[in-house]
Design an enzyme around this catalytic site. Structure first.
Site, PDB file in Angstrom:
ATOM      1  CB  SER A  83      20.966 -11.709  21.852  1.00  0.00           C
ATOM      2  OG  SER A  83      22.360 -11.622  22.199  1.00  0.00           O
TER       3      SER A  83
ATOM      4  CB  THR B 188      23.345 -16.223  16.915  1.00  0.00           C
ATOM      5  OG1 THR B 188      22.137 -15.449  16.185  1.00  0.00           O
ATOM      6  CG2 THR B 188      23.101 -17.659  16.663  1.00  0.00           C
TER       7      THR B 188
ATOM      8  CB  THR C 206      19.519 -16.498  18.566  1.00  0.00           C
ATOM      9  OG1 THR C 206      19.477 -15.041  18.849  1.00  0.00           O
ATOM     10  CG2 THR C 206      18.594 -16.740  17.593  1.00  0.00           C
TER      11      THR C 206
ATOM     12  NE  ARG D 142      13.663 -12.355  12.778  1.00  0.00           N
ATOM     13  CZ  ARG D 142      15.014 -12.378  13.133  1.00  0.00           C
ATOM     14  NH1 ARG D 142      15.177 -13.242  14.085  1.00  0.00           N
ATOM     15  NH2 ARG D 142      15.852 -12.297  12.331  1.00  0.00           N
TER      16      ARG D 142
ATOM     17  CB  THR E  27      26.385 -14.111  14.773  1.00  0.00           C
ATOM     18  OG1 THR E  27      25.683 -13.157  15.444  1.00  0.00           O
ATOM     19  CG2 THR E  27      27.691 -13.469  14.252  1.00  0.00           C
ATOM     20  N   GLY E  28      24.072 -12.347  13.355  1.00  0.00           N
ATOM     21  CA  GLY E  28      23.776 -11.185  12.452  1.00  0.00           C
ATOM     22  C   GLY E  28      22.253 -11.236  12.051  1.00  0.00           C
TER      23      GLY E  28
HETATM   24  N1  GLY Z   1      20.896 -14.391  13.805  1.00  0.00           N
HETATM   25  C1  GLY Z   1      19.658 -14.286  14.596  1.00  0.00           C
HETATM   26  C2  GLY Z   1      18.589 -13.902  13.963  1.00  0.00           C
HETATM   27  O1  GLY Z   1      18.678 -12.971  13.250  1.00  0.00           O
HETATM   28  O2  GLY Z   1      17.298 -14.184  14.773  1.00  0.00           O
END
Ligand code: GLY
Length: 318
Positions: free
Chosen positions: A78, A178, A196, A206, A229-230
């Site tokens: 990730s 992340t 990330t 995106r 994060t998330g």
């Molecule tokens: N938190 C990382 C993302 O949504 O790209």
């Protein structure tokens, strides 16, 4: 410090530096670095950051080195090299940094460059801008000596090909997420970084919260720092990291600030969000906090000579 000790310390020039947060005196942590980062891959990031501090680097140098470790880790799907691609099979990277002066740099939708965090730092230090994206960020990186590298590994390519068969929507929680790292150096100064490859198999183009100052990362050297994060979309809608720092400025502890920022998300989703967000926060006195919405989350904390992983449960249990 007791009043008597305070006067004694003052008399020999040892007054402890402090900052006032909402009328409350907070002693600034010095000579005792703190490194706080997300997930289990934060442990190795912390080790790299600690090495950098020991070699005389400052908080920004350490945060960058920590983030670079995660970006190089091919097992980490990730972040950076080995990160899972978007729906078109392209690995697109987001990263940002902030330093003690409140300077910030960021890159988004960056391809073929192994260390987006270092490009983000270059944007901060070498340009008048805060953020570069896509082809422009790539050209800037190459001009500044970064080498192009294919970031899609054989393993990630195979995973993507498997995904193409049913195109099931993944959540960032499933693909981990992340690497966010917050550092306080021995001078008491703060810096942070966030990096990330984003939501696995996301739409091409995106961008999440990680390169957005105030969402994925924010700090104010007088108060503290926070990172996320998330699910980036939901962190963006609440300007999460800025909110956590502002809540600390208003007198909440780092723990209370992380929880309050998440409670607002829970409220927006009628008490039952079906995604994950985790926050980490570090206040100027070295106190830390961390909270997540659901399931569990791990953060790595290096402080007082130890570097440990802590597992916490979500505010809501499903
Ligand atoms: N938190 C990382 C993302 O949504 O790209």
């Amino acid at each position: 410090m007791k009043r008597r000790d305070f006067f004694k310390a003052s008399a020999i020039g040892l007054t402890i530096p402090s900052t006032i947060i909402k009328g409350q005196k907070i002693n600034i942590s010095k000579n005792n670095p703190v490194i706080l980062s997300t997930w289990n891959f934060g442990l190795n990031a912390n080790i790299e950051a600690l090495k950098e501090l020991k070699n005389g680097g400052n908080a920004m140098d350490a945060a960058e080195k920590g983030a670079m470790h995660a970006e190089s880790d091919v097992e980490n799907t990730s972040v950076g090299f080995g990160g899972l691609p978007d729906e078109k099979g392209k690995v697109t990277l987001d990263a940002c940094v902030m330093d003690r002066s409140g300077n910030a740099g960021s890159v988004a939708f960056l391809q073929n460059i192994k260390h987006p965090v270092s490009v983000a730092r270059k944007v901060m230090e070498e340009t008048k801008h805060v953020m570069l994206v896509g082809e422009g960020a790539n050209q800037f990186a190459i001009k500044n000596g970064f080498k192009e590298k294919k970031l899609l590994t054989k393993k990630s390519k195979n995973e993507w090909k498997k995904w193409l068969q049913n195109r099931r929507e993944m959540t960032p929680h499933e693909t981990h997420d992340t690497l966010s790292i917050l550092v306080q150096d021995k001078k008491g100064d703060l810096a942070g970084a966030c990096t990330t490859s984003g939501w696995a198999y996301k739409m091409h183009g995106r961008v999440g919260d990680s390169p957005i100052i105030g969402a994925g990362l924010f700090l104010d050297n007088e108060v503290g720092s926070a990172a996320a994060t998330g699910l980036g979309e939901e962190v963006l809608k609440t300007t999460g990291s800025f909110l956590v720092v502002e809540l600390m400025r208003q007198g909440r502890s780092p723990q209370e600030a992380c929880e309050e920022a998440l409670k607002r998300v829970i409220k927006r989703h009628n008490g039952n969000p079906d995604f994950q967000i985790g926050y980490i926060a570090l206040r100027k006195d070295g106190e830390i906090g961390s909270a997540c919405l659901k399931w569990s989350f791990e953060y790595a904390l290096a402080k007082n000579g130890s570097n440990k992983l802590y597992k916490i449960n979500g505010l809501i249990q499903s």
